[in-house]
Design a protein around this motif. Structure first.
Motif, PDB file in Angstrom:
ATOM      1  N   VAL A 237     -12.760  -2.129   3.533  1.00 27.23           N
ATOM      2  CA  VAL A 237     -11.455  -1.974   4.187  1.00 27.23           C
ATOM      3  C   VAL A 237     -11.029  -0.516   4.184  1.00 27.23           C
ATOM      4  N   MET A 238     -11.169   0.156   3.054  1.00 26.14           N
ATOM      5  CA  MET A 238     -10.765   1.561   2.973  1.00 26.14           C
ATOM      6  C   MET A 238     -11.557   2.422   3.955  1.00 26.14           C
ATOM      7  N   SER A 239     -12.824   2.058   4.184  1.00 28.70           N
ATOM      8  CA  SER A 239     -13.649   2.835   5.118  1.00 28.70           C
ATOM      9  C   SER A 239     -13.205   2.676   6.560  1.00 28.70           C
ATOM     10  N   LYS A 240     -12.454   1.612   6.833  1.00 26.89           N
ATOM     11  CA  LYS A 240     -12.006   1.338   8.210  1.00 26.89           C
ATOM     12  C   LYS A 240     -10.585   1.864   8.477  1.00 26.89           C
ATOM     13  N   LEU A 241      -9.963   2.475   7.470  1.00 24.58           N
ATOM     14  CA  LEU A 241      -8.552   2.864   7.599  1.00 24.58           C
ATOM     15  C   LEU A 241      -8.351   4.329   7.979  1.00 24.58           C
ATOM     16  N   GLU A 242      -9.387   4.973   8.507  1.00 22.60           N
ATOM     17  CA  GLU A 242      -9.286   6.412   8.778  1.00 22.60           C
ATOM     18  C   GLU A 242      -8.210   6.757   9.800  1.00 22.60           C
ATOM     19  N   ASP A 243      -7.928   5.838  10.752  1.00 20.90           N
ATOM     20  CA  ASP A 243      -6.926   6.113  11.789  1.00 20.90           C
ATOM     21  C   ASP A 243      -5.563   5.506  11.476  1.00 20.90           C
ATOM     22  N   ILE A 244      -5.379   5.055  10.233  1.00 24.69           N
ATOM     23  CA  ILE A 244      -4.146   4.380   9.830  1.00 24.69           C
ATOM     24  C   ILE A 244      -3.324   5.331   8.959  1.00 24.69           C
ATOM     25  N   PRO A 245      -1.985   5.327   9.068  1.00 27.42           N
ATOM     26  CA  PRO A 245      -1.155   6.208   8.234  1.00 27.42           C
ATOM     27  C   PRO A 245      -1.461   6.059   6.744  1.00 27.42           C
ATOM     28  N   ASN A 246      -1.342   7.138   6.003  1.00 27.24           N
ATOM     29  CA  ASN A 246      -1.671   7.153   4.570  1.00 27.24           C
ATOM     30  C   ASN A 246      -0.849   6.157   3.754  1.00 27.24           C
ATOM     31  N   GLU A 247       0.402   5.965   4.148  1.00 22.02           N
ATOM     32  CA  GLU A 247       1.236   5.035   3.381  1.00 22.02           C
ATOM     33  C   GLU A 247       0.688   3.612   3.439  1.00 22.02           C
ATOM     34  N   MET A 248       0.019   3.262   4.551  1.00 19.66           N
ATOM     35  CA  MET A 248      -0.593   1.945   4.651  1.00 19.66           C
ATOM     36  C   MET A 248      -1.880   1.876   3.819  1.00 19.66           C
ATOM     37  N   LYS A 249      -2.617   2.999   3.775  1.00 20.05           N
ATOM     38  CA  LYS A 249      -3.825   3.046   2.942  1.00 20.05           C
ATOM     39  C   LYS A 249      -3.467   2.808   1.478  1.00 20.05           C
ATOM     40  N   SER A 250      -2.298   3.316   1.071  1.00 22.03           N
ATOM     41  CA  SER A 250      -1.891   3.170  -0.328  1.00 22.03           C
ATOM     42  C   SER A 250      -1.655   1.710  -0.702  1.00 22.03           C
ATOM     43  N   VAL A 251      -1.271   0.911   0.286  1.00 22.47           N
ATOM     44  CA  VAL A 251      -1.069  -0.520   0.026  1.00 22.47           C
ATOM     45  C   VAL A 251      -2.389  -1.165  -0.373  1.00 22.47           C
ATOM     46  N   VAL A 252      -3.454  -0.839   0.385  1.00 23.64           N
ATOM     47  CA  VAL A 252      -4.771  -1.406   0.073  1.00 23.64           C
ATOM     48  C   VAL A 252      -5.295  -0.846  -1.242  1.00 23.64           C
ATOM     49  N   GLU A 253      -5.130   0.436  -1.472  1.00 23.88           N
ATOM     50  CA  GLU A 253      -5.609   1.061  -2.705  1.00 23.88           C
ATOM     51  C   GLU A 253      -5.019   0.411  -3.944  1.00 23.88           C
ATOM     52  N   LYS A 254      -3.762   0.021  -3.862  1.00 22.49           N
ATOM     53  CA  LYS A 254      -3.068  -0.532  -5.032  1.00 22.49           C
ATOM     54  C   LYS A 254      -3.380  -2.014  -5.256  1.00 22.49           C
ATOM     55  N   THR A 255      -4.084  -2.656  -4.334  1.00 24.41           N
ATOM     56  CA  THR A 255      -4.358  -4.085  -4.437  1.00 24.41           C
ATOM     57  C   THR A 255      -5.375  -4.370  -5.551  1.00 24.41           C
ATOM     58  N   GLN A 256      -5.058  -5.313  -6.422  1.00 27.11           N
ATOM     59  CA  GLN A 256      -5.972  -5.735  -7.483  1.00 27.11           C
ATOM     60  C   GLN A 256      -7.145  -6.498  -6.879  1.00 27.11           C
ATOM     61  N   LEU A 257      -8.303  -6.429  -7.540  1.00 27.69           N
ATOM     62  CA  LEU A 257      -9.507  -7.068  -7.004  1.00 27.69           C
ATOM     63  C   LEU A 257      -9.366  -8.587  -6.889  1.00 27.69           C
ATOM     64  N   ASP A 258      -8.597  -9.210  -7.804  1.00 30.31           N
ATOM     65  CA  ASP A 258      -8.436 -10.668  -7.731  1.00 30.31           C
ATOM     66  C   ASP A 258      -7.435 -11.090  -6.663  1.00 30.31           C
ATOM     67  N   ALA A 259      -6.885 -10.101  -5.941  1.00 31.25           N
ATOM     68  CA  ALA A 259      -5.941 -10.396  -4.851  1.00 31.25           C
ATOM     69  C   ALA A 259      -6.535  -9.999  -3.507  1.00 31.25           C
ATOM     70  N   ILE A 260      -7.866 -10.032  -3.416  1.00 27.73           N
ATOM     71  CA  ILE A 260      -8.558  -9.749  -2.156  1.00 27.73           C
ATOM     72  C   ILE A 260      -9.556 -10.869  -1.905  1.00 27.73           C
ATOM     73  N   LEU A 261      -9.590 -11.370  -0.704  1.00 30.75           N
ATOM     74  CA  LEU A 261     -10.573 -12.393  -0.364  1.00 30.75           C
ATOM     75  C   LEU A 261     -10.966 -12.273   1.096  1.00 30.75           C
ATOM     76  N   SER A 262     -12.083 -12.868   1.437  1.00 31.67           N
ATOM     77  CA  SER A 262     -12.608 -12.830   2.807  1.00 31.67           C
ATOM     78  C   SER A 262     -12.945 -14.239   3.255  1.00 31.67           C
TER      79      SER A 262
END
Length: 799
Positions: A237-262
């Motif tokens: 996900v982080m690799s796909k966020l290059e064109d997204i504002p930094n404040e939105m990237k921070s949301v993904v960065e702060k996400t715990q691993l047990d709170a991510i699923l596919s």
């Protein structure tokens, strides 16, 4: 051992628990089977739109959830191909929130008796057993049930038993995450969405601390290994966020691993729902077991909530005797009860089939457009469709939609508001339209204004008119003066009236810049298409959209007919006071009719009606020529009246042709049809010679609000809001209410339209005989006629 249950629901997800709570509210017990050992919180959060909150209100948990989730004010829709946002669409007038799935499921479960949900109960097979179904669980338990409901998700055992195939993989995957900011995220409440390069990102705040996000994309073969590895998912996900504002990237960065699923995105092909068995005997499916769909509309969970309310209602109608007496505990014929259940589930299937097909098809189409990587689709989406697609999400169901924020529309809306019923008023212009400046309000109008509670505030700003002075331009002396003693007559400023009506309404009632372009049937509703692409669905549609009414045209009415006469109207303001007294002065003769009506000490309204020649047509849009024309026609009237016109500002002069509806159209035409009707000038456009056009619109509003309230409110004033209501039954009540309105207003409208036309013909006729009779005899009779027409009482809002 075999256990017998009235209702078994397979799956403790949104649809299953909503159905169970709905049944519980109606006094019917159900057993919910959940294969896992606890409530399954998958997906973290979901968008909940108006339709979802209506369903949550219907089962009584809407308010508690509102307190924990903020309103989403707008969606910021941007393309990763552009540096700036493509569009921001306001959600004003809509209830949109990002709802935490855990809180929703826990709230639903807490409303149920403690023994309702049976965990670790996986269904392995279903078999017939007379008028029952036998359900075999993996632990060896056998349940026998009168009704079996499959709410067991995309891999539903019950849907398979009904003959549905497994949902189809769309070729796309979704990664979802949930982020907690203990000190607050500070990113505001807007829903941000980014599309482009085959990707779709979304960031939705639930409240000040909780954030839900998602990414959907079309995976390559190498992406398959991501599905069960949260570390790789987060890196991807982080690799796909290059064109997204930094404040939105921070949301993904702060996400715990047990709170991510596919998960893979699957859907049911719409034609399967068209021909498949949503119900069969005493078995049916709901939620994702019925309509698995892609997430682009944000309607999967919302539709599951709708299913639960509709299904609970249909089952209750089958299992409860007339009057609400339960069959439970009674000696009941099993075959008869089975037939009732079968019919109830067929009704559910009928109600949900086309709704499900619509949502699945639209979601798939939107997903295709949003994530397509083709050059042409990208260009169209970013430059044109970006404004249309978010509005597609706003297709919502309103109880009452009123087209036109004029006198009739706002009076009806206020009357409904006084009775506790919300309405949405659509106005095509970007502000209240003040055309005509002022109008005569007779006793009947003030009764209507008192009925909606604004009479006294308007009285304080407008003086009583004591009498009418009717003069002929052929005579040096007035023909007659008729006293208005015992009658309440005032010249009311249209601007003050409309502003007063609007201020009494909730702030989100009037939606400006909302032009209706088409109306279509949608089951027991009407679907309105607006010029900005918005689609509204409503239980009741009221056309108060004037002489060129779209709604009247839909009902089959022809265009109002030009009388051959035109009117010029104006309003003059005398800041130091006009000093003309309070009498209504009217002058008729030589094919003209002019009038001067003081509203108060400072404001005087005036008008001139005449039969124009061909050369007069160029006057209509030129206020300078209009003023000159009026002054040239006032040579036979007192100078003080001429000074009123002389003092009128150019922007306070307007001209319009006089039109009316032929009375026989009202006699035979459809004032109402199903859940649609018209009021005000859309119903009875008339000439101004009685001064009753605006008054009749006020009457319409009171009568119509009363009739709609009788339809939408239960006896004793108990609202249907928050209750489980049958749509067909409600439609029939609305239809009857509007028929009652049409019956009350038909002859009143015919009378006013006909009389106004006749009075205008007499007053402006240039023939010598008519002039003689009018000036010598009819001048005393005509004012009395005005007072008789004004004696009408529309009644109060009470029903």
């Amino acid at each position: 051992m075999e256990i017998v249950e009235d209702i078994v629901i397979v799956g403790a997800g949104i649809a299953g628990l909503t159905t169970s709570v709905g049944l519980h509210r109606l006094g019917i017990r159900s057993l919910v089977l959940e294969s896992s050992d606890r409530l399954r919180i998958t997906g973290f959060a979901l968008s909940t739109w108006n339709n979802a909150w209506k369903a949550l209100d219907a089962i009584g948990i809407g308010e508690s959830l509102r307190h924990q989730h903020h309103l989403t004010p707008s969606i910021l829709f941007a393309s990763t191909n552009l540096d700036q946002p493509v569009s921001e669409i306001s959600y004003k007038g809509h209830e949109v929130r990002c709802l935490q799935r855990r809180l929703l499921l826990e709230t639903l479960a807490n409303e149920l008796p403690s023994d309702t949900i049976r965990f670790s109960s996986k269904v392995v097979s279903i078999e017939e057993s007379g008028f029952f179904k036998r359900v075999h669980l993996s632990d060896g338990t056998i349940l026998k049930t009168k009704v079996l409901i499959g709410c067991d998700g995309v891999n539903s055992v019950v849907a398979k038993w009904l003959g549905f195939k497994a949902p189809v993989f769309t070729g796309r995957l979704a990664i979802r995450g949930y982020t907690k900011f203990n000190d607050g995220h500070g990113l505001g409440p807007k829903f941000r969405q980014f599309v482009g390069k085959g990707l779709r990102f979304g960031f939705l705040p639930c409240n000040d601390e909780d954030f839900h996000w998602f990414l959907t994309w079309t995976p390559s073969t190498k992406d398959e290994e991501l599905e069960d590895d949260p570390v790789k998912l987060k890196q991807f996900v982080m690799s796909k966020l290059e064109d997204i504002p930094n404040e939105m990237k921070s949301v993904v960065e702060k996400t715990q691993l047990d709170a991510i699923l596919s998960s893979p995105l699957k859907y049911r092909r719409p034609w399967e729902l068209l021909w498949g068995n949503i119900s069969k005997g005493n078995v049916c499916v709901a939620g994702d077991a019925l309509h698995p769909m892609t997430p682009e509309l944000g309607q999967g969970g919302c539709a599951a909530l709708e299913d639960g309310v509709v299904l609970a209602r249909c089952i209750a109608e089958a299992l409860l005797k007339p009057g609400g007496e339960e069959t439970n505990g009674k000696i009941v014929d099993e075959e008869e009860e089975y037939r009732r259940i079968e019919i109830g589930l067929k009704i559910f299937a009928q109600k949900r089939r086309w709704r499900s097909i619509d949502l699945i098809s639209t979601a798939y189409m939107v997903g295709y457009i949003q994530q397509n990587n083709g050059t042409i689709i990208n260009f169209l989406r970013d430059n044109f469709l970006s404004k249309f697609l978010p509005r597609m999400l706003l297709r919502k169901v309103e109880d009452v939609v009123i087209v036109g924020a004029g006198i009739a529309g706002l009076t009806t809306s206020l009357g409904l508001h006084r009775l506790g019923i919300r309405s949405l008023v659509l106005e095509s212009s970007d502000e209240l339209r003040i055309t005509g400046f002022a109008f005569t309000t007779w006793s009947n109008a003030w009764k209507a204004l008192d009925a909606v509670g604004i009479g006294d505030s308007l009285r304080r700003q407008h003086y009583l008119t004591p009498s009418i002075l009717v003069a002929s331009t052929f005579l040096d002396q007035p023909a007659s003066e008729i006293s208005y003693k015992g009658h309440e007559i005032r010249c009311l400023q249209r601007r003050l009236l409309l502003e007063t009506l609007a201020k009494e309404l909730p702030s989100d009632t009037i939606r400006f810049s909302s032009k209706v372009v088409s109306i279509e049937e949608s089951g027991f509703f009407k679907r309105l298409h607006l010029s900005d692409g918005t689609i509204l669905k409503t239980k009741v549609l009221i056309g108060c959209d004037g002489v060129n009414s779209v709604v009247a045209k839909w009902l089959g009415f022809g265009k109002p007919v030009f009388t051959g006469r035109s009117a010029i109207r104006g309003s003059a303001n005398f800041k130091g006071g006009h000093g003309f007294g309070l009498k209504f002065r009217q002058f008729i003769g030589k094919g003209l009719r002019s009038g001067f009506l003081p509203c108060n000490d400072e404001n005087v309204y005036w008008f001139l009606t005449w039969t124009p020649s061909t050369k007069d047509e160029e006057l209509e849009d030129d206020p300078v020529k209009l003023k000159q024309f009026v002054m040239s026609k006032l040579q036979d009237i007192p100078n003080e009246m001429k000074s009123v016109v002389g003092k009128t500002e150019l922007d306070a002069i307007a001209s319009s042709p006089l039109r009316y509806r032929r009375p026989w159209e009202l006699l035979w035409g459809s004032i109402s049809k199903g859940n649609v009707c018209v009021a005000g000038d859309a119903l009875h456009p008339m000439t101004p010679d009685l001064g009753q056009g605006g008054c009749a619109a006020l009457e319409d509003g009171v009568v119509l609000a009363r009739c709609i309230a009788e339809a939408l409110l239960k006896p004793g004033g108990e609202e249907n809001k928050g209750k489980i209501v049958d749509e067909e039954e409600e439609y029939k009540r609305i239809e009857m209410g509007l028929k009652n309105y049409a019956q009350e207003r038909r002859w009143r409208s015919i009378d006013l339209v006909s009389t106004a036309f006749m009075v205008g013909y007499i007053q402006q006729n240039s023939g010598k005989i008519i002039n003689f009779l009018r000036d010598k005899f009819l001048s005393r009779f005509l004012p009395g006629m005005l007072l008789r027409k004004a004696s009408f009482d529309c009644g109060t809002l009470k029903y």
